[in-house]
Every structure is written in structure tokens, then in C-alpha cells.
Design an enzyme around this catalytic site. Sequence first.
Site, short mmCIF file in Angstrom:
data_model
loop_
_atom_site.label_atom_id
_atom_site.label_comp_id
_atom_site.label_asym_id
_atom_site.label_seq_id
_atom_site.Cartn_x
_atom_site.Cartn_y
_atom_site.Cartn_z
N LYS A 1 -8.34 3.96 -19.25
CA LYS A 1 -8.64 4.24 -20.66
C LYS A 1 -7.40 4.00 -21.52
O LYS A 1 -6.94 2.89 -21.62
CB LYS A 1 -9.18 5.67 -20.77
CG LYS A 1 -10.32 5.98 -19.80
CD LYS A 1 -11.54 5.14 -20.09
CE LYS A 1 -12.79 5.50 -19.32
NZ LYS A 1 -12.74 5.59 -17.89
N ARG B 1 0.84 -1.21 0.00
CA ARG B 1 0.00 0.00 0.00
C ARG B 1 0.87 1.26 0.00
O ARG B 1 0.47 2.31 -0.52
CB ARG B 1 -0.97 -0.01 1.20
CG ARG B 1 -1.74 1.29 1.35
CD ARG B 1 -3.06 1.11 2.10
NE ARG B 1 -2.88 0.52 3.41
CZ ARG B 1 -2.43 1.17 4.49
NH1 ARG B 1 -2.07 2.43 4.42
NH2 ARG B 1 -2.32 0.55 5.65
N TYR C 1 -16.43 14.74 -16.95
CA TYR C 1 -16.89 13.37 -16.77
C TYR C 1 -17.89 13.35 -15.60
O TYR C 1 -17.64 13.99 -14.56
CB TYR C 1 -15.67 12.47 -16.49
CG TYR C 1 -16.07 11.12 -15.98
CD1 TYR C 1 -16.83 10.27 -16.77
CD2 TYR C 1 -15.69 10.69 -14.72
CE1 TYR C 1 -17.22 9.02 -16.30
CE2 TYR C 1 -16.06 9.44 -14.25
CZ TYR C 1 -16.84 8.62 -15.04
OH TYR C 1 -17.23 7.40 -14.57
N ASP D 1 -7.40 17.07 -16.26
CA ASP D 1 -7.67 15.67 -16.57
C ASP D 1 -7.26 15.46 -18.03
O ASP D 1 -7.87 16.00 -18.95
CB ASP D 1 -9.17 15.38 -16.36
CG ASP D 1 -9.52 13.91 -16.56
OD1 ASP D 1 -8.82 13.24 -17.34
OD2 ASP D 1 -10.49 13.44 -15.95
N1 PLP Z 1 -11.84 11.18 -16.14
C1 PLP Z 1 -12.41 10.93 -17.33
C2 PLP Z 1 -12.25 11.92 -18.43
C3 PLP Z 1 -13.13 9.75 -17.55
O1 PLP Z 1 -13.69 9.50 -18.75
C4 PLP Z 1 -13.26 8.83 -16.47
C5 PLP Z 1 -14.02 7.57 -16.62
O2 PLP Z 1 -14.78 7.37 -17.53
C6 PLP Z 1 -12.68 9.15 -15.23
C7 PLP Z 1 -11.97 10.31 -15.11
C8 PLP Z 1 -12.80 8.21 -14.07
O3 PLP Z 1 -11.94 7.14 -14.24
P1 PLP Z 1 -12.15 5.65 -13.63
O4 PLP Z 1 -13.37 5.09 -14.29
O5 PLP Z 1 -10.88 4.97 -13.98
O6 PLP Z 1 -12.35 5.82 -12.16
#
Ligand code: PLP
Length: 381
Positions: A197, A47, A100, A172
Amino acid sequence: MHAGEDRHGKRVSLTTDIAQTSVFIFPKLDDLRQYSLGKKPGYMYTRYANPTITVAEKKIAALEGAESCVVTASGMAAETILLLSLLRAGDEVVSMLDLYGGTLRLFEQILAKFAVKTTFVPYHELGRIERYFTRKTRVLFLETPTNPTLRCADIAGLSRKAHKRGITVVTDNTFATPILQKPLELGADVVVHSATKYLGGHSDLTAGAIVGPRDLVEPARTVMLQSGGNLDPGASYLLIRGLKTLHLRVERACASAARIAAALGQHPKVLRVLYPGLPGNDGHPIARRQMSAYGMMVSFDIKGGERRAERFIDALQLWYLAPSLGGVESTVSYPVLSSHYGLSKERLKLLDVSAATIRLSVGIENAEDLISDLTQALARA
Ligand code: PLP
């Protein structure tokens, strides 16, 4: 591809070993003493840190041109951990409204409970961002290109304005990947990823990353290890394997996405194509400046709304209906029933998303095959 590994002159596996353990052995008590006193580096408990996880972190740091990276159990874990490390009760966040859905809910439903207020800025208001800053604003949160309309935010310009007020800029970078866009070079302070992703790239793991200078990432690492949001060593191995082909996958999918956007633009059943590579698109001038190519996502509005969208999606043979993105397989998603489900009509209007909007995540298959499948499905829609 090579960052974080050192195999020269050693008789070791060419691939990265998976340290599939929760804890590490100290040969003697003095080794533990030296480790605890900070006099000897090493590993104690997964961890906190683990050699396989460290390799993944070094690769992502290298890709973003950053000093430091901490990987986490998911993209949402990365965002939560970073924001917990940057904010305290009474602070405020200014964020793009185009986000998101999970991020939106993190601000509205979780951080709000701890007296952290978020003000959301509609896309066309971003040029007037200063109006949204208050004395209490600590963080500006950007996501670019956005989901699903692929609008782009000017990272350099917005960061300059935020920095004048001492505000930390978080970006992001999930949709662009560090291959196409380097937010830290453009002026952002710290980057977050859903490594689930493109970084992973094969739809077989859930992971996140926080990337930036040591003074911002190391406090986040402390929150990660105290709150327990670490990535597993096995998932780290998959992430490492995915990262090695990131540039190839991105190059291939980007080229196909550009062709798909052009083909859709010509189709009589397509109302409009949302792709930052097309002149006339909201994000095009900004994308030209800050991205090296226009990305692997293409969205479009189909004429006839939900009924035709349904016929189109159900007629697809090659594209899978799967509400994620960034994998080697091409996928289609329907935002009003997935990422944007339950949002008010008013909010959907501000986000420019409707029942006609369809989102495509372009994979690495043959572009001709992908286009002919879209064409046959549109013919049946
Ligand atoms: N940021 C974006 C742009 C996303 O598309 C997503 C998920 O679809 C996330 C963050 C969150 O990621 P996670 O699903 O790996 O928790």
C-alpha cells in the site's frame, strides 16, 4: 530517505543497486567458514538476506523508530510469519473484529487449524478489553485506522492493559503509515505493514514488513527464512524507491483527503462521511491523540444504497475502481463486493458496513480535480 545507504567517499551509483541474485559467491572456503561460524558478516543466499532487501528493511525500521525490520513477500506473509513466531498450539489471540478480511481469515481459517483460538472484540467493546483476555492470551492484534470505516483504536491504552497481563501487542499500521502514527512509541510491541500500500505507494509491488525490537523481529526473521516468505530484490528496489517519497505523498494525500471529506459532508446525496478528521466521528478523539494527521482514506455512505452506489462508481472518470489502496492514483472500492464480500449480515452490522458504503483511497492528483470528479459522479448517481 537515507537510512540503510552509505555512499560518501565511494564511487557508486546514487540509486540503490539491485542485487538480482539468488546466491552469493565466497572467494575462498575460509570465507564461507568465517560466515558460517558467525565471525564475518555477509550474504550467502537471498532467502536469508540480500543487500537490496537489507536497505529496504533499514529504511522501514528508521521510519517506525525501531531496532529491526524484516520485509516479506506480502502483508499477509508478514502477519503469518510474525504470528507463527509468537504463538504455539494452545495459545489464544484477542483481536479487533474490525480487521482487513485477509487477517480475519488467517485467524479463523488457518491459525484455528493449529489450535490457536482467536476471540474477536467488536469496536465498541474495546474499552472492556480485559474481559476478553484469558490465561492463554498471548497476542493482542490491533488495526488502526480500520478498513473501511476508519475507526481508531487507542494503541497506548490497550497496550497498557495487555502488558499488565504479559500479552504482546501487534499493530497493523498500514492505513496510517509511520509518517502519521508510530505504534511503537505509543506502546505497541511490534508493527506489521502491507507495504503493498503506502510504503510502496505506486501499486506496482506486493510486500510486507514486520518492525520492532530485535528480540521480536529476529525470531520472525528465522521463521521467514525457514518458511520462505522473503521479498524479492527487484520488489525491494521498488519499495526503496517508494519509501523515499512516502512523506511527500502522505502530506499531499492527507491534505486532499481532508478537503474531500469536507466536500462530501456537504453533499445532499451523502448520508454520512467516515473520516477520523471529522469531529463526531467514532475515531476522532483517539486519532487526535495518536496521529499527526487524519490519513489518506475517506469512506462514506451514499443515500439510496447499492443502486446509487453503482451509478456513482460507474460515473467516475478520474477515480479507478480498484480494490486496493495507498497508490499515487486515487481509487474507489466497494467493500461489500471486495474486502467484505461474503460476510454475514450480522457481522457487517457489527462492522458498520453496508451496501451504501464506498471507500476512497486518495492519491496525489490535484484535489480540485478529484473533488469535481466526485461531484459530477454524485450528480449522475
Ligand atoms: N493489512 C491491511 C490493513 C490491508 O489492507 C491488507 C491488504 O489489503 C493487508 C494487511 C494484506 O496485505 P497484502 O495484500 O500485501 O498481503
